[in-house]
Design a protein around this motif. Structure first.
Motif, PDB file in Angstrom:
ATOM      1  N   LEU A   3     -53.140 -35.589  53.261  1.00 16.35           N
ATOM      2  CA  LEU A   3     -54.146 -34.680  53.806  1.00 16.35           C
ATOM      3  C   LEU A   3     -55.449 -34.806  53.024  1.00 16.35           C
ATOM      4  CD1 LEU A   3     -54.873 -32.330  55.721  1.00 16.35           C
ATOM      5  CD2 LEU A   3     -53.886 -30.794  54.028  1.00 16.35           C
ATOM      6  N   TYR A   4     -55.338 -34.909  51.707  1.00 15.08           N
ATOM      7  CA  TYR A   4     -56.520 -35.056  50.863  1.00 15.08           C
ATOM      8  C   TYR A   4     -57.277 -36.347  51.202  1.00 15.08           C
ATOM      9  CZ  TYR A   4     -59.430 -35.656  46.729  1.00 15.08           C
ATOM     10  OH  TYR A   4     -60.494 -35.847  45.899  1.00 15.08           O
ATOM     11  N   GLN A   5     -56.557 -37.444  51.394  1.00 19.58           N
ATOM     12  CA  GLN A   5     -57.206 -38.711  51.751  1.00 19.58           C
ATOM     13  C   GLN A   5     -57.882 -38.609  53.113  1.00 19.58           C
ATOM     14  OE1 GLN A   5     -53.636 -41.032  51.272  1.00 19.58           O
ATOM     15  NE2 GLN A   5     -54.406 -42.021  49.410  1.00 19.58           N
ATOM     16  N   PHE A   6     -57.211 -37.957  54.069  1.00 22.31           N
ATOM     17  CA  PHE A   6     -57.802 -37.784  55.391  1.00 22.31           C
ATOM     18  C   PHE A   6     -59.112 -37.018  55.292  1.00 22.31           C
ATOM     19  CE2 PHE A   6     -58.517 -35.327  59.248  1.00 22.31           C
ATOM     20  CZ  PHE A   6     -58.427 -36.307  60.232  1.00 22.31           C
ATOM     21  N   PHE A  42     -49.099 -34.304  58.256  1.00 18.42           N
ATOM     22  CA  PHE A  42     -49.963 -33.150  58.509  1.00 18.42           C
ATOM     23  C   PHE A  42     -50.406 -33.162  59.967  1.00 18.42           C
ATOM     24  CE2 PHE A  42     -52.478 -36.593  56.752  1.00 18.42           C
ATOM     25  CZ  PHE A  42     -53.550 -36.698  57.617  1.00 18.42           C
ATOM     26  N   TYR A  43     -51.105 -32.130  60.363  1.00 18.65           N
ATOM     27  CA  TYR A  43     -51.592 -31.978  61.728  1.00 18.65           C
ATOM     28  C   TYR A  43     -53.118 -32.034  61.748  1.00 18.65           C
ATOM     29  CZ  TYR A  43     -46.920 -30.088  62.317  1.00 18.65           C
ATOM     30  OH  TYR A  43     -45.561 -29.911  62.314  1.00 18.65           O
ATOM     31  N   THR A  56     -66.477 -31.991  68.456  1.00 20.43           N
ATOM     32  CA  THR A  56     -67.413 -31.289  67.576  1.00 20.43           C
ATOM     33  C   THR A  56     -66.837 -31.000  66.200  1.00 20.43           C
ATOM     34  OG1 THR A  56     -66.709 -29.163  68.489  1.00 20.43           O
ATOM     35  CG2 THR A  56     -68.664 -30.217  69.473  1.00 20.43           C
ATOM     36  N   MET A  57     -65.495 -31.028  66.078  1.00 22.86           N
ATOM     37  CA  MET A  57     -64.896 -30.742  64.782  1.00 22.86           C
ATOM     38  C   MET A  57     -63.467 -31.257  64.742  1.00 22.86           C
ATOM     39  SD  MET A  57     -64.435 -27.080  62.806  1.00 22.86           S
ATOM     40  CE  MET A  57     -63.202 -26.407  63.901  1.00 22.86           C
ATOM     41  N   LEU A  58     -63.057 -31.726  63.566  1.00 21.78           N
ATOM     42  CA  LEU A  58     -61.670 -32.073  63.304  1.00 21.78           C
ATOM     43  C   LEU A  58     -61.191 -31.191  62.157  1.00 21.78           C
ATOM     44  CD1 LEU A  58     -61.809 -35.981  63.407  1.00 21.78           C
ATOM     45  CD2 LEU A  58     -61.048 -34.433  65.206  1.00 21.78           C
ATOM     46  N   ALA A  59     -60.049 -30.562  62.326  1.00 27.21           N
ATOM     47  CA  ALA A  59     -59.492 -29.688  61.295  1.00 27.21           C
ATOM     48  C   ALA A  59     -58.075 -30.149  60.975  1.00 27.21           C
ATOM     49  CB  ALA A  59     -59.484 -28.247  61.769  1.00 27.21           C
ATOM     50  N   ALA A  60     -57.829 -30.501  59.725  1.00 33.81           N
ATOM     51  CA  ALA A  60     -56.515 -30.965  59.294  1.00 33.81           C
ATOM     52  C   ALA A  60     -55.809 -29.868  58.511  1.00 33.81           C
ATOM     53  CB  ALA A  60     -56.672 -32.215  58.425  1.00 33.81           C
ATOM     54  N   PHE A  61     -54.491 -29.764  58.707  1.00 28.42           N
ATOM     55  CA  PHE A  61     -53.714 -28.735  58.021  1.00 28.42           C
ATOM     56  C   PHE A  61     -52.235 -29.122  57.993  1.00 28.42           C
ATOM     57  CE2 PHE A  61     -53.915 -27.733  62.491  1.00 28.42           C
ATOM     58  CZ  PHE A  61     -52.636 -27.324  62.816  1.00 28.42           C
ATOM     59  N   ARG A  66     -50.128 -22.374  61.964  1.00 30.97           N
ATOM     60  CA  ARG A  66     -51.235 -22.629  62.895  1.00 30.97           C
ATOM     61  C   ARG A  66     -50.776 -23.277  64.199  1.00 30.97           C
ATOM     62  NH1 ARG A  66     -56.343 -24.972  59.674  1.00 30.97           N
ATOM     63  NH2 ARG A  66     -57.075 -25.103  61.822  1.00 30.97           N
ATOM     64  N   LEU A  67     -49.471 -23.513  64.349  1.00 32.24           N
ATOM     65  CA  LEU A  67     -48.958 -24.160  65.558  1.00 32.24           C
ATOM     66  C   LEU A  67     -48.668 -23.179  66.691  1.00 32.24           C
ATOM     67  CD1 LEU A  67     -46.502 -26.741  63.968  1.00 32.24           C
ATOM     68  CD2 LEU A  67     -48.883 -27.088  64.676  1.00 32.24           C
ATOM     69  N   GLY A  68     -48.671 -21.892  66.401  1.00 33.07           N
ATOM     70  CA  GLY A  68     -48.353 -20.872  67.395  1.00 33.07           C
ATOM     71  C   GLY A  68     -49.067 -21.009  68.729  1.00 33.07           C
ATOM     72  N   PRO A  69     -50.387 -21.213  68.745  1.00 34.96           N
ATOM     73  CA  PRO A  69     -51.091 -21.307  70.027  1.00 34.96           C
ATOM     74  C   PRO A  69     -50.645 -22.480  70.905  1.00 34.96           C
ATOM     75  CG  PRO A  69     -52.646 -20.955  68.245  1.00 34.96           C
ATOM     76  CD  PRO A  69     -51.315 -21.224  67.617  1.00 34.96           C
TER      77      PRO A  69
END
Length: 79
Positions: A3-6, A42-43, A56-61, A66-69
C-alpha cells in the motif's frame, strides 16, 4: 506491491497498477461512479466523474470496514 509503494506512485502509475488489479464492484454516489479494485493485498477505489468523463481520485486502503457500500452490488453465485 505494498500500500505504501502504491501511494508513492504517480497518478498515471497508480491507474496502471489499479487496472492490472481485479475489478470487484462499482457503486454510484451523486455524480460519481466509484469502482472498487483489489490490488495485491489492498483495495483501490477509483472515483469517476461522469460529467467530466474522468477519474478524479484514487483512494487505496486495507480496512474491510470500507467495503460495506459494495456488498449489495457483489453477485454471489447460487448453486
Amino acid at each position: 506491491m505494498t500500500l505504501y509503494q502504491f501511494n508513492s506512485l504517480s497518478p498515471k502509475e497508480k491507474e496502471i497498477a489499479m487496472i492490472n488489479g481485479e475489478f470487484l464492484a462499482d457503486r454510484r454516489e451523486e455524480s460519481d461512479t466509484i469502482a472498487l479494485y483489489a490490488v495485491c493485498n489492498f483495495y483501490v477505489e477509483a472515483y469517476y466523474d461522469n460529467a467530466l468523463n474522468a477519474v478524479t481520485m484514487l483512494a487505496a486502503f486495507r480496512s474491510t470496514d470500507r467495503l460495506g457500500p459494495y456488498l449489495q452490488h457483489i453477485r454471489v453465485p447460487t448453486f
